[in-house]
Design an enzyme around this catalytic site. Structure first.
Site, mmCIF file in Angstrom:
data_model
loop_
_atom_site.group_PDB
_atom_site.id
_atom_site.type_symbol
_atom_site.label_atom_id
_atom_site.label_comp_id
_atom_site.label_asym_id
_atom_site.label_seq_id
_atom_site.Cartn_x
_atom_site.Cartn_y
_atom_site.Cartn_z
ATOM 1 N N ASP A 47 3.785 35.603 -58.480
ATOM 2 C CA ASP A 47 2.691 35.520 -57.518
ATOM 3 C C ASP A 47 2.412 34.072 -57.111
ATOM 4 O OD1 ASP A 47 2.673 38.013 -58.844
ATOM 5 O OD2 ASP A 47 0.657 38.402 -58.137
ATOM 6 N N GLU A 63 9.747 38.597 -57.235
ATOM 7 C CA GLU A 63 9.834 38.442 -55.783
ATOM 8 C C GLU A 63 10.333 37.080 -55.351
ATOM 9 O OE1 GLU A 63 6.808 38.530 -51.939
ATOM 10 O OE2 GLU A 63 6.562 39.995 -53.534
#
Length: 385
Positions: free
Chosen positions: A18, A280
């Site tokens: 994140d 990610e």
């Protein structure tokens, strides 16, 4: 609506993913677009792993043109009153502080409010991208912004000079030598070079055995963390395993390297023949490296990550990949993510050349989506009044 300043709120969920995305986005908005950026982060210690200049004890600091503020995301936690910037991003559905929301509602010109979502290749992402949602109590409208691999999404984060930087690195022996010196690595001539950044993985021991017993020398570089700890246990090394540790068995050499800042991680990906990535941010950087990648997707209890992984594999497979190469990547990826048989390294290795060509071709296709930061700026200026 002219956008010149941003608030980005981030809560650190899985240590690095994140904050990795938010820090990269904040820097790009500041450095490439010349905007004022205020990045709110709850866990500065994890942040400091990506940006060593960060002081985990400082409530307010500045780095790379970005103002960094520490915040407490717990409901009811104290929050200093500040005037919201032109655009406000709540990353990955973190909740904005109530005093800040009240300030947004009271502003004469309401900020553009964006919920930056997680990356997915699923078909529904294009359908939900840019959807609006009114606040139930306040005169505010929130818009959902989805990164993605297809038209109709926000695209992927990619700095404008990244391709030129990669080309310059690949053509420079001195840049390679600097990277290896920084990591404390001596390249092994003739070895297949692998970077391995992963969560703890039950499939890893079987892969290590195949590398050890295979015909091809493997030099595996593992950043400090969960996978490094697991590899140390497999080799019988006492914990904790430190950067600089090196293990050898059969045709496998495994070396633990320091956890590096984002810019140097790109160089590591460029310098390797295949990259194991997780979450990610490292997955997106693996795409721009134009090397075969194995994605250890963030595991979810309801196995929703299997659906997300298969959506990515299917989309990549439709981009012009040879069927045998696509099949080998799918089978290996399933095993690596816990819903297949043991990983078949030999089959994947046989397709590395085809996968390298396919990944280079696909990342060129992805560039046509525009980069996420520029797409965000355009969306806020052209769609949000």
């Amino acid at each position: 609506m002219t956008i010149r300043s941003w608030d980005i709120f981030c809560t650190v969920i899985d240590n690095y993913g994140d904050i990795g995305v938010c820090w990269r986005l904040a820097r790009q908005l500041a450095q490439e677009h010349g905007h004022a950026v205020r990045l709110w982060v709850d866990d500065l210690a994890s942040f400091a792993r990506l940006a060593p200049e960060i002081d985990p004890a400082a409530p307010r600091q500045r780095l790379a043109g970005v103002e960094i503020r520490r915040w407490d995301p717990n409901p009811g936690a104290p929050f200093d009153a500040v005037a919201p910037h032109d655009a406000v991003i709540e990353a990955f559905a973190c909740h904005l502080p109530e005093p800040f929301l009240a300030g947004m509602a009271a502003a004469e010109r309401k900020p553009a409010w964006i919920n930056l979502e997680y990356l997915s290749a699923e078909a529904w992402v294009s359908e939900h991208h840019a959807m609006s949602s009114p606040h139930p109590r306040l005169p505010l409208m929130k818009y959902f912004f989805f990164p993605g691999f297809a038209h109709g999404t926000g695209g992927l984060l990619r700095e404008s000079l990244l391709g030129a930087q990669r080309d310059a690195f690949l053509s420079s022996p001195a840049a390679h030598a600097t990277l290896w010196h920084r990591l404390g690595v001596d390249p092994i001539a003739g070895a297949l070079r692998v970077s391995l950044f992963a969560y703890a993985n039950p499939a890893l021991p079987a892969l290590l055995e195949q590398w050890r017993d295979g015909a091809t020398p493997i030099q595996c570089l593992i950043p400090q963390g969960l996978a490094a700890r697991q590899i140390g246990e497999w080799f019988g090394a006492p914990a904790p395993v430190q950067a600089g540790a090196s293990f050898h068995a059969g045709n496998l050499t495994a070396q633990i390297i320091p956890f590096v800042r984002q810019e140097h991680y790109d160089e590591l990906l460029w310098a390797c023949d295949i990259n194991f990535v997780r979450g990610e941010d490292s997955c997106v950087r693996g795409h721009w490296a134009a090397r075969p990648l194995i994605w250890h997707i963030y595991p979810q209890s309801d196995d929703a990550h299997h659906v997300k992984l298969d959506a990515w594999l299917e989309r990549f497979g439709r981009s012009g990949v040879a069927p045998q190469a696509s099949h080998a990547l799918t089978q290996f990826s399933h095993a690596w993510n816990g819903y297949g048989t043991a990983p078949d390294w030999a089959s994947l290795h046989a397709q590395l050349l085809a996968l390298t060509s396919a990944m280079d071709r696909w990342q060129r296709q992805l560039q046509h989506l525009g980069d996420l930061a520029a797409n965000l700026v355009a969306f806020c200026e052209n769609r949000v009044k």
